[in-house]
Design a protein around this motif. Structure first.
Motif, PDB file in Angstrom:
ATOM      1  N   THR A  17      93.319  12.572  51.113  1.00 30.78           N
ATOM      2  CA  THR A  17      92.887  13.616  52.056  1.00 30.78           C
ATOM      3  C   THR A  17      93.057  15.002  51.421  1.00 30.78           C
ATOM      4  O   THR A  17      92.223  15.887  51.629  1.00 30.78           O
TER       5      THR A  17
ATOM      6  N   ASN B 125      97.745  12.767  59.051  1.00 24.28           N
ATOM      7  CA  ASN B 125      96.678  12.662  58.057  1.00 24.28           C
ATOM      8  C   ASN B 125      95.303  12.676  58.744  1.00 24.28           C
ATOM      9  O   ASN B 125      94.379  13.362  58.307  1.00 24.28           O
TER      10      ASN B 125
ATOM     11  N   PHE C 178      92.252  15.287  58.459  1.00 23.01           N
ATOM     12  CA  PHE C 178      90.886  14.814  58.178  1.00 23.01           C
ATOM     13  C   PHE C 178      89.900  15.384  59.205  1.00 23.01           C
ATOM     14  O   PHE C 178      88.813  15.841  58.852  1.00 23.01           O
TER      15      PHE C 178
ATOM     16  N   SER D 233      90.642   9.353  56.100  1.00 19.05           N
ATOM     17  CA  SER D 233      91.389   8.967  57.296  1.00 19.05           C
ATOM     18  C   SER D 233      91.841   7.525  57.135  1.00 19.05           C
ATOM     19  O   SER D 233      91.280   6.777  56.352  1.00 19.05           O
TER      20      SER D 233
END
Lengths: 345, 499
Positions: B405, B368, B372, B2
């Motif tokens: 990620t 993103n 996560f 993250s």
């Protein structure tokens, strides 16, 4: 120690009027600290209201000479205006029966005006009602609007329209009282130079906040317009428009809390006005009534003086502060209410 | 992995709150009980005392409201509250007065419900009275939060046409256009408003908008003059912080430091957050802000707790920050980062991200963080979909974070080779971009996954993570290293290497 103006009970005035009772000072009298009110009675049984100028009280003012001059001018002005209203037979304005002077024993000369006696102002009348009477309220408003139209037609602007100055007169309906703060195109008054001649607690926002650039007509007729719209709000909410607007303003931008100019707070006033209309809407469930009331309030109480008034009227006589269309609307509403077409509120 | 935005850049763009919340935060400088009492109000009091009727009570309360002296109408107020004949609208007006007199307004409703309620009420109000610029702005704010950006734009345009000089409207509109990634327009509406030239709030917004555009404001000289004028400290704080940012960005640290110190007196939560950020990132912690505690300093508290490693406190403050600015990508990114990665609350992070992504639908960092959070919750297919929706034509750092990620996802799916390759690629790109801090964090995450999967690469991954983070004193990195050590210890206990 009582002043000369406070010692008239028991005396007989010109025309045979007997002074019966001193009334407590109230908001009926603008600038009530310098005048006294009485109930008086004529030998023929007529009752009337007496307003006595209290020049003695003026002597305790920090500027006694200035106050005396102001009071004298105010008295002369009011006498002139009420006489003018009498001459022009303005049926919706409280009639003056006369004026004169009286000197109580051991006192100084007291100047007075005698007016017809009403049943009490609208607040008193409303207090005696236990149910919402739409027709009564609409008729009261109609009479008030006609009163102000009569005054405007005589080049007089009331400048102090408020519930305590709207008096019930029995079968004659309602009349407007107290022309002490009025403006007349041809007579100067000691209050002509005031930014707000009437009661600031009922004043439109352009007269409360600083810096508004106003024409004479906007400052005078515009204020009467606002006050009339405010009376419509009063009839449905119990509160005046100025209070409703201030309650909807953030505390930091209320009139007494800010130095911001009228132009700078106008968007916030418009927001407050929108909120007041929203509250008013909730008070008027009947759609047909709401449409008309909203139109009246929106055009008469708009916080933006430029937007206030009847644009249609401008085309006819060059002024947007004509009342005829509003009077016609109220008349129609009265008829509809009489026919039961507006439901109950 | 993250990511956390706001670490490298912060501009003092205006906050955008509802109108009531914006102006309600200003203390009334003229205490009501010091206002003189007019003759009119005195006679209202006399009438009420003499007659005691509902209508004299209403008259007195109305007069007291106009004069801000409701303290003189206590009994009358009680009378109208208790009298069954009181018109309901009068009570509504009194309630409105109380609401507007309060310093702050709290709402327990969740963000989405609050916005929907605001939209409903604004629409009713505007249908009856469309000339209310402030209501248009409040409506625009709710539309923005819910992602109806076209509608929001029309509302902002309506407000600007109705009140092109109003401070609240201009600042909100400017914030909206920055949100819309149109900072040129945000600056232009302020530059062309004549009031900007003598209003510190508008000048501060103009300087911030110019810096978002990436150019120097043409109004800096005027702003400098206004900064030394006799406006209140509260009125000048954001302008001083904006000027300080501009000075420090131009290399004049001393001037900037002085301006920041001046901005501290009268600081609001936005200027304080700017002071804290400038001090930490540019000046090296030389300004003591510990004694300044403006209301609603959620961003400041969230960051402060973050750097002290107090994750629960940071998460709680971040949630309040996000509730205050639910359309703000920065608030959403920070909040979701702390919740999902540090506080171990990925489900709450999902709730935040779903709202934040409405107003910032193409924000790669939010996406993103969403992926996560899904991975943390073992919702791997959803994470895959989110990651696949992020275009790859990004700048190196963002792209590399997404790649990391992807690596995490691959590890969790059992594709260890793919996962390792993604992470290695991300670390290399961070290093190429000179971001050793991010490279260290990526290496730490890789090591965590290696340990978690009990691979033979774990010891070397761990050694590299320690090497790459040895100069990093940040609390979140320290926490991740601690987590790494704990996992290694558990593993060794499991393998009976240690007891």
């Amino acid at each position: 120690m009582s002043t000369s103006a406070e010692r008239l009970v028991g005396l007989t005035l010109d025309g045979g009027w007997s002074v019966i009772e001193l009334l407590p000072k109230s908001s009926i009298q603008t600038g009530g600290a310098f005048s006294c009110s009485y109930h008086i009675e004529h030998p023929d049984g007529r009752k009337a209201f007496l307003k006595a100028m209290d020049f003695d009280a003026a002597l305790s003012d920090p500027d006694p000479a200035g106050k005396l001059k102001e009071l004298t001018e105010a008295y002369v002005f009011e006498r002139t205006i009420v006489e003018l209203c009498g001459t022009r037979k303005l049926s919706r304005v409280i009639r003056a029966h006369g004026s004169g002077t009286k000197t109580p024993l051991g006192g100084t000369v007291v100047q007075y005006l005698i007016f017809e006696l009403g049943e009490g102002d609208v607040r008193k009348q409303l207090s005696q009602m236990t149910e919402f009477n739409l027709l009564w309220r609409l008729k009261c408003l109609h009479h008030l609007f006609v009163a102000i139209q009569q005054l405007h037609g005589s080049q007089i602007v009331h400048q102090d329209v408020k519930p305590s100055n709207v008096v019930g007169c029995g079968d004659e309906g309602h009349k407007v009282a107290d022309l002490g703060r009025a403006w007349h195109a041809l007579t100067s008054s000691p209050f002509d130079g005031n930014q707000c001649a009437g009661d600031t607690n009922y004043a439109p926002p352009e007269l409360l906040y600083s810096g508004a650039i106003l024409t004479e007509e906007e400052r005078r007729q515009g204020a009467d317009f606002f006050a009339l719209g405010s009376m419509v709000v009063f009839m449905f909410t119990g509160l005046r428009m100025t209070a409703a607007l201030m309650s909807a303003m953030p505390a930091s931008l209320r009139w007494r809390a800010t130095a911001e100019t009228y132009a700078n707070v106008l968007p916030e006033l418009q927001h407050a006005f929108g909120t007041v209309l929203y509250q008013l809407r909730a008070a008027i469930p009947n759609d047909a009534l709401w449409v008309e009331v909203k139109m009246i309030v929106e055009q008469m109480c708009n916080p933006d003086i430029v937007k206030r008034g009847d644009k249609g009227h401008t085309a006819k006589i060059g002024s947007r502060f004509g009342l005829q269309r509003f009077i016609s609307k109220l008349n129609t509403l009265c008829t509809k209410a009489e026919l039961g077409k507006l439901g109950t509120v | 992995m993250s990511s956390l935005i706001g670490e490298n850049d912060r501009k003092i763009v205006p906050r955008w709150r509802g109108f009531r919340a914006s102006v309600g935060k200003t203390e009334n400088t003229d205490p009501p009980n010091e206002n003189p009492v007019s003759a009119s109000l005195q006679s209202n009091i006399g009438d009420w005392q003499r007659e005691g009727s509902l209508w004299t009570a209403l008259d007195l309360v109305a007069g007291a409201i106009v004069e801000n002296r409701l303290d003189l109408a206590g009994e009358a107020l009680q009378h109208i509250r208790e009298n069954p004949l009181t018109p309901p609208a009068a009570l509504a007006i009194v309630v409105e007065y109380d609401r507007n007199s309060a310093i702050d307004e709290n709402s327990d409703l969740p963000v989405e419900l609050r916005c929907r309620e605001q939209i409903r009420s604004s629409r009713i109000k505007l249908a009856d009275y469309p000339y209310d610029a402030i209501e248009w702005i409040d409506l625009a704010r709710s539309f923005t939060t819910l992602g109806s950006l076209g509608k929001a734009q029309r509302c902002v345009a309506a407000a600007l046409s109705l009140a092109p000089s109003d401070v609240f409207v201009l600042r909100a509109a400017s914030r909206f256009y920055i949100q819309q990634k149109d900072p040129e327009r945000a600056q232009w509406i302020l530059t062309k408003a004549p009031r900007t030239l003598n209003n510190p709030w508008l000048l501060a917004s103009e300087i911030a908008a110019a810096s978002v555009v990436g150019r120097e404001s043409q109004l800096l000289k005027i702003a400098g003059r206004i900064e030394r004028s006799d406006f209140s400290q509260e009125d000048l704080t954001e302008l001083r912080a904006a000027l300080a940012t501009s000075e420090i960005e131009a290399g004049s640290n001393n001037k900037g430091k002085k301006l920041l110190r001046r901005a501290l007196s009268g600081a609001n939560e936005n200027s304080l957050a700017q002071i804290q950020w400038m001090d930490r990132t540019r000046l090296g912690n030389v300004i003591d802000i510990s004694n300044t505690k403006p209301p609603h300093g959620h961003e400041v508290s969230a960051w402060r707790a973050f750097f002290n490693g107090k994750w629960a406190k940071s998460a709680a403050s971040a949630l309040l920050w996000f509730e205050d600015q639910p359309f703000s990508a920065n608030a959403g990114i920070f909040c979701s980062f702390v919740l999902a990665d540090l506080a171990g609350l990925p489900e709450q992070a999902l709730d935040i991200l779903k709202i934040a992504l409405r107003a910032n639908v193409d924000n790669h960092t939010l996406k993103n963080n969403l992926a996560f959070s899904y991975i943390q919750l073992e919702r791997l297919d959803e994470a895959q979909d989110v990651l696949a929706s992020i275009p790859t034509s990004l700048d190196n750092l963002d792209d590399a974070t997404v790649e990391a990620t992807f690596g995490l996802l691959a590890f969790r799916k059992g594709s260890l080779e793919d996962g390792r390759a993604y992470y290695e690629n991300a670390i290399r790109r961070f290093q190429q971009a000179g971001s050793h801090e991010l490279a260290g964090r990526a290496a730490t995450y890789l090591a965590l996954e290696e340990v978690r999967a009990r691979t033979q690469n774990a010891p070397s991954a761990m050694k590299r993570a320690l090497d790459l983070t040895k100069d990093n004193k940040r609390s979140d990195v320290a926490m991740k290293l601690e987590e790494l050590q704990t996992k290694v210890k558990d593993w060794l206990i499991e393998e009976h290497v240690i007891t």
